[in-house]
Write an enzyme that holds these catalytic residues in place. Structure first.
Site, PDB file in Angstrom:
ATOM      1  N   HIS A 151      -4.179-116.781  49.780  1.00 37.97           N
ATOM      2  CA  HIS A 151      -2.745-117.070  49.936  1.00 37.97           C
ATOM      3  C   HIS A 151      -2.525-118.496  49.407  1.00 37.97           C
ATOM      4  O   HIS A 151      -3.414-119.335  49.522  1.00 37.97           O
ATOM      5  CB  HIS A 151      -2.426-117.002  51.436  1.00 37.97           C
ATOM      6  CG  HIS A 151      -0.978-117.091  51.783  1.00 37.97           C
ATOM      7  ND1 HIS A 151      -0.288-118.277  51.802  1.00 37.97           N
ATOM      8  CD2 HIS A 151      -0.087-116.133  52.125  1.00 37.97           C
ATOM      9  CE1 HIS A 151       0.971-118.044  52.171  1.00 37.97           C
ATOM     10  NE2 HIS A 151       1.112-116.752  52.365  1.00 37.97           N
ATOM     11  N   ASP A 195      -9.077-119.178  57.156  1.00 36.58           N
ATOM     12  CA  ASP A 195      -7.654-118.902  57.262  1.00 36.58           C
ATOM     13  C   ASP A 195      -7.530-117.593  58.045  1.00 36.58           C
ATOM     14  O   ASP A 195      -7.758-116.513  57.520  1.00 36.58           O
ATOM     15  CB  ASP A 195      -7.062-118.784  55.852  1.00 36.58           C
ATOM     16  CG  ASP A 195      -5.622-118.297  55.871  1.00 36.58           C
ATOM     17  OD1 ASP A 195      -5.124-117.918  56.947  1.00 36.58           O
ATOM     18  OD2 ASP A 195      -5.001-118.276  54.796  1.00 36.58           O
ATOM     19  N   GLN A 202      -4.062-113.695  59.044  1.00 40.66           N
ATOM     20  CA  GLN A 202      -3.929-112.233  59.122  1.00 40.66           C
ATOM     21  C   GLN A 202      -5.016-111.578  59.977  1.00 40.66           C
ATOM     22  O   GLN A 202      -4.999-110.359  60.144  1.00 40.66           O
ATOM     23  CB  GLN A 202      -3.942-111.624  57.708  1.00 40.66           C
ATOM     24  CG  GLN A 202      -2.778-112.053  56.834  1.00 40.66           C
ATOM     25  CD  GLN A 202      -1.414-111.586  57.346  1.00 40.66           C
ATOM     26  OE1 GLN A 202      -1.320-110.797  58.294  1.00 40.66           O
ATOM     27  NE2 GLN A 202      -0.354-112.076  56.743  1.00 40.66           N
ATOM     28  N   LYS A 217       3.033-114.742  63.515  1.00 44.27           N
ATOM     29  CA  LYS A 217       2.428-113.492  63.040  1.00 44.27           C
ATOM     30  C   LYS A 217       1.723-112.752  64.181  1.00 44.27           C
ATOM     31  O   LYS A 217       1.052-111.744  63.969  1.00 44.27           O
ATOM     32  CB  LYS A 217       1.431-113.782  61.911  1.00 44.27           C
ATOM     33  CG  LYS A 217       2.093-114.272  60.625  1.00 44.27           C
ATOM     34  CD  LYS A 217       1.094-114.424  59.529  1.00 44.27           C
ATOM     35  CE  LYS A 217       1.597-115.256  58.371  1.00 44.27           C
ATOM     36  NZ  LYS A 217       2.569-114.566  57.522  1.00 44.27           N
ATOM     37  N   CYS A 238       2.983-114.606  48.123  1.00 45.20           N
ATOM     38  CA  CYS A 238       2.296-115.909  48.059  1.00 45.20           C
ATOM     39  C   CYS A 238       0.869-115.762  47.551  1.00 45.20           C
ATOM     40  O   CYS A 238      -0.021-116.506  47.997  1.00 45.20           O
ATOM     41  CB  CYS A 238       2.326-116.637  49.402  1.00 45.20           C
ATOM     42  SG  CYS A 238       3.983-116.971  49.987  1.00 45.20           S
TER      43      CYS A 238
HETATM   44  C1  LIG Z   1      -3.524-115.090  54.662  1.00 45.93           C
HETATM   45  C2  LIG Z   1      -2.397-116.026  54.929  1.00 45.93           C
HETATM   46  N1  LIG Z   1      -2.638-117.344  54.977  1.00 45.93           N
HETATM   47  C3  LIG Z   1      -1.670-118.238  55.226  1.00 45.93           C
HETATM   48  C4  LIG Z   1      -0.385-117.839  55.464  1.00 45.93           C
HETATM   49  C5  LIG Z   1       0.652-118.866  55.715  1.00 45.93           C
HETATM   50  O1  LIG Z   1       1.205-118.731  56.973  1.00 45.93           O
HETATM   51  P1  LIG Z   1       2.449-119.648  57.402  1.00 45.93           P
HETATM   52  O2  LIG Z   1       3.551-119.350  56.421  1.00 45.93           O
HETATM   53  O3  LIG Z   1       2.777-119.213  58.773  1.00 45.93           O
HETATM   54  O4  LIG Z   1       1.997-121.057  57.295  1.00 45.93           O
HETATM   55  C6  LIG Z   1      -0.072-116.487  55.422  1.00 45.93           C
HETATM   56  C7  LIG Z   1       1.321-116.041  55.617  1.00 45.93           C
HETATM   57  O5  LIG Z   1       1.791-115.104  55.036  1.00 45.93           O
HETATM   58  C8  LIG Z   1      -1.108-115.554  55.156  1.00 45.93           C
HETATM   59  O6  LIG Z   1      -0.850-114.242  55.094  1.00 45.93           O
END
Ligand SMILES: Cc1ncc(COP(=O)(O)O)c(C=O)c1O
Length: 406
Positions: free
Chosen positions: A121, A197, A200, A223, A361
């Site tokens: 992401h 990270d 998810q 989430k 993203c």
């Molecule tokens: C795998 C992953 N990492 C990071 C993020 C970023 O999350 P946030 O927008 O809550 O910072 C997301 C959000 O879609 C994600 O799916």
């Protein structure tokens, strides 16, 4: 199905049926809906004991502080981590930026390597690009195999010169789960640190920082049933203790003089300014709700629905599903031949089915998949087979409207 989704939906005001029928929410990978228990916990804070934390000595200020710190302990327990390492942030992105800047600027130098995966992401890519530009470090990516799993066959070579391995636990596009513990073991053998990270994974499967063997774990409350604006960075206390603060301001200081300042101990050293107290309390309520439903059951429920969704969509002529054919999470990206994902999403919306369309993203991953964008349907504990049926019927409608051959 594993969970009583129909009954659970009753806990979510936004998901309740109206006289127009029931709409189907399939965008939980973007953000989840909120149950009464979370809404009530946040409302209770604002209605009954709203006060700034760690400051006032009056009754409700003490209660706010107590609940905020209780939230820290509960959330730390949820991921099996030491609460001294649990820092409240705004979201996953801020948590990763914290490590990239506070650790990266002081520990990376010209020629060092930051190892990511080809499916990251932007939140776990752009912060590292920014820090690499300032330190002279380089980025490298673990490649994917045909199904989107990590190809670890060249891992020892890829780890050469690596100081930080920053990888997602579960993909937000492919529905894959990465073997983080295996990568972490190999990374530690070459002296690299490991950031996971968990945006998810923490919402949809049991995650334990000891079992993963990671040094940092980042995730977002929104989430996992909690409000927006609250996230977490968990880090090993001994590493956090050696890091400089990320942001300066009130709350994170020990003594302040014109000549310089000292910092509070962790985790408060990393929480500058007034925190999102209501958000942290909401996250505690979310964690309690998830534990009651059971993380193991949520993971199995999602796997079953994800596999069903991928299989049913693959059966439709002109529909291409990305990611593995076998076990997967409840996140399924797909395209309908010759139809732009935004058009697919619009027709689905007219049918009462909400999905996401775009690059999610993940532009480098979409380039790898040789498409500019995709549709993404993602389930959570409140979805069931009926929702998959509604999705498949709506995609059939797209095929009819746009006369997709087959
Ligand atoms: C795998 C992953 N990492 C990071 C993020 C970023 O999350 P946030 O927008 O809550 O910072 C997301 C959000 O879609 C994600 O799916």
């Amino acid at each position: 199905m594993i969970l009583p989704a129909r009954r659970l939906r009753e806990d979510f005001p936004i998901l309740r049926s109206t006289e127009k029928g029931r709409w189907v929410y399939l965008d939980s990978a973007a953000t989840t809906q909120k149950p009464e228990a979370v809404l009530q916990a946040v409302e209770d804070y604002y209605r009954r004991y709203n006060a700034n934390v760690h400051r006032g000595v009056y009754r409700i200020a003490a209660e706010a502080t107590e609940r905020y710190e209780e939230a820290r302990r509960r959330v730390a327990q949820f991921i099996g981590g030491d609460p001294r390492g649990l820092i409240f942030t705004r979201n996953t992105s801020e948590a990763i930026n914290l490590v990239a800047y506070a650790w990266g600027l002081d520990n990376l130098k010209e020629g060092d390597v930051i190892l990511l995966t080809a499916a990251e992401h932007h939140s776990n890519l752009v912060p590292w690009q920014l820090v690499a530009r300032r330190t002279g470090a380089r980025l490298r990516a673990i490649p994917l195999d045909e199904e989107g799993h990590l190809d670890l066959s060249r891992l020892p070579e890829l780890l050469d010169g690596v100081k930080m391995v920053a990888i997602s636990h579960a993909s937000n596009v492919l529905g894959t789960v990465n073997p983080v513990a295996e990568v972490a073991r190999a990374a530690h053998e070459v002296g690299a640190l490991v950031l996971v990270d968990g945006a998810q994974s923490v919402p949809r499967m049991p995650v334990d920082v000891q079992a993963l063997g990671c040094d940092f774990l980042a995730f977002s409350g929104h989430k996992m049933l909690a409000p927006m604006g609250i996230g977490v960075l968990w880090g090993k206390p001994d590493i956090l203790e050696k890091m400089e603060p990320f942001l300066g301001g009130g709350e994170m200081i020990g003594r302040v003089d014109w000549e310089g300042s000292t910092w509070r101990e962790i985790p408060w050293k990393f929480e500058a300014g007034t925190p999102n107290v209501g958000g942290a309390i909401g996250l505690m309520a979310a964690v309690e709700y998830l534990e009651k439903v059971g993380m193991e059951a949520i993971a199995r429920h999602e796997e079953a629905l994800g596999e069903l969704m991928a299989r049913r969509l693959r059966e439709l002529p002109g529909v291409k599903v990305y990611g593995p054919s076998g076990t997967r999470t409840g996140i399924v990206a797909f395209n309908v031949e010759g139809v732009h994902p935004h058009d697919v999403s619009q027709v689905l919306d007219e049918e009462g089915v909400a999905i996401r369309a775009g690059h999610h993203c993940c532009q480098p991953l979409h380039r790898l998949l040789q498409v500019g964008s995709s549709c993404r349907a993602s389930v959570y504990l409140y979805n069931d087979e009926e929702d998959v049926d509604r999705l498949v019927e709506a995609v059939q409608k797209v095929r009819e409207v746009f006369r997709v051959p087959g």
